[in-house]
Design a protein around this motif. Structure first.
Motif: not given
Length: 335
Positions: A107, A135-137, A280
């Motif tokens: 990523s 993916e952590t936004n 998450e």
């Protein structure tokens, strides 16, 4: 932040294979601005020698690999020379490198970067970069990241030859835990008592720790309250006076003294608990934002109906009817 200890910085030795990273730079606009520009049509091309491409933009500390750090620095310098970075305003940009080599298609990194005043200096500024995977936004945590970097910048020395305070290094290494994972810790510590915390947020309240309560948890709870308070969206004359509640530990969970919660806060608490503290972080943060927006929407609706009722008796009837419906709905949820 804890008192600064003037010791040597050792953070550059940390493992760069993690999915988060950071970089801290000193920026001198007077030196960097000495580049030669040539206008070519509608575009501006920057002419410089290889040795001067980042002159005035000095790395203070970063665990990034040299190639990654160099790409990040060039990206920031280009943005600065184009005037696309404004002091005090954080930005997000995707990088052309990954923080991890694992997987078939690693990523790409996402960077939050912000330019802030440096400690006791009119010329030097500090650029703080916080990097993570897509993916952590990260965009969801803009307020937390801005607050974190603003506090950090006030302790960065304006002279690169001076050692970076240990407290600054420690916070940089744990920025993900501080800015992203606080909601998970609060959920785990309070459990169903989160409802009281949501109620306190509606009152623009704050917490203090009782005997035996870890200050880290108190700081996490304060961030939680800031994430979902609605006081900032109300006129100063209508904003509720902030009350202070005591946080203490009772058996396995922490509780707030003298803070009763309503069914509305209980419903949102169940949404958070259904996700769980292992969810998450960005999902939990979006629930808090949805709670805040829904609360503001309901308050605005009631204020609008009340204003109409001042001029029209039928509107007063409609306003009272809506209030009754909301109360009945809350009682039904409890039953």
């Amino acid at each position: 932040m804890a008192e600064i200890c003037q010791e040597e910085d050792t953070t550059d030795k940390s493992d760069s294979s993690l999915n988060v990273s950071y970089a801290l730079y000193l920026y001198n606009s007077e030196i960097l601005g000495r580049a030669v520009f040539e206008v070519n049509g509608n575009e501006v091309e920057i002419k410089h020698s290889t040795g001067e491409e980042t002159l005035g933009f000095d790395l203070f500390t970063s665990p990034l690999m040299p190639e990654q750090e160099h790409k990040l620095r060039l990206f920031l310098v280009r943005r600065l020379r184009k005037g696309a970075i404004y002091a005090g305003t954080g930005n997000f940009s995707g990088m052309d490198f990954s923080l991890s080599d694992h997987g078939v298609a690693p990523s790409p990194a996402v960077c939050y970067y912000i330019l802030l005043p440096c400690q006791q200096s009119m010329v030097q500024q500090v650029m703080i970069c916080l990097l993570a995977t897509t993916e952590t936004n990260l965009e969801v945590f803009r307020p937390e990241l801005t607050q974190f970097c603003t506090l950090l910048a006030s302790h960065v020395p304006s002279d690169k030859e001076k050692p970076l305070p240990i407290s600054v290094s420690a916070r940089l290494m744990t920025w993900q835990s501080i800015c992203l994972q606080y909601i998970s810790r609060v959920l785990q510590a309070l459990g169903p008592n989160i409802a009281s915390l949501l109620q306190l947020a509606q009152r623009n309240g704050h917490v203090v720790g009782g005997a035996g309560v870890d200050q880290t948890l108190v700081d996490d709870v304060e961030r939680f309250l800031e994430a979902c308070t609605v006081a900032e969206c109300l006129p100063a004359t209508q904003s509720p006076t902030g009350e202070v509640a005591m946080l203490h530990k009772s058996e396995q969970l922490h509780v707030l003294d003298d803070v009763e919660s309503n069914a509305y806060c209980g419903e949102w608490t169940r949404l958070l608990l259904d996700l769980g503290h292992c969810a998450e972080p960005w999902r939990l943060r979006r629930v808090l934002e949805a709670f805040k927006l829904k609360t503001i929407k309901d308050m605005n609706m009631l204020k609008r109906l009340l204003k109409q009722a001042e001029m029209d008796h039928y509107s007063l009837y409609r306003w009272l009817l809506n209030v009754v419906c909301l109360c009945v709905s809350a009682i039904t949820r409890v039953l």
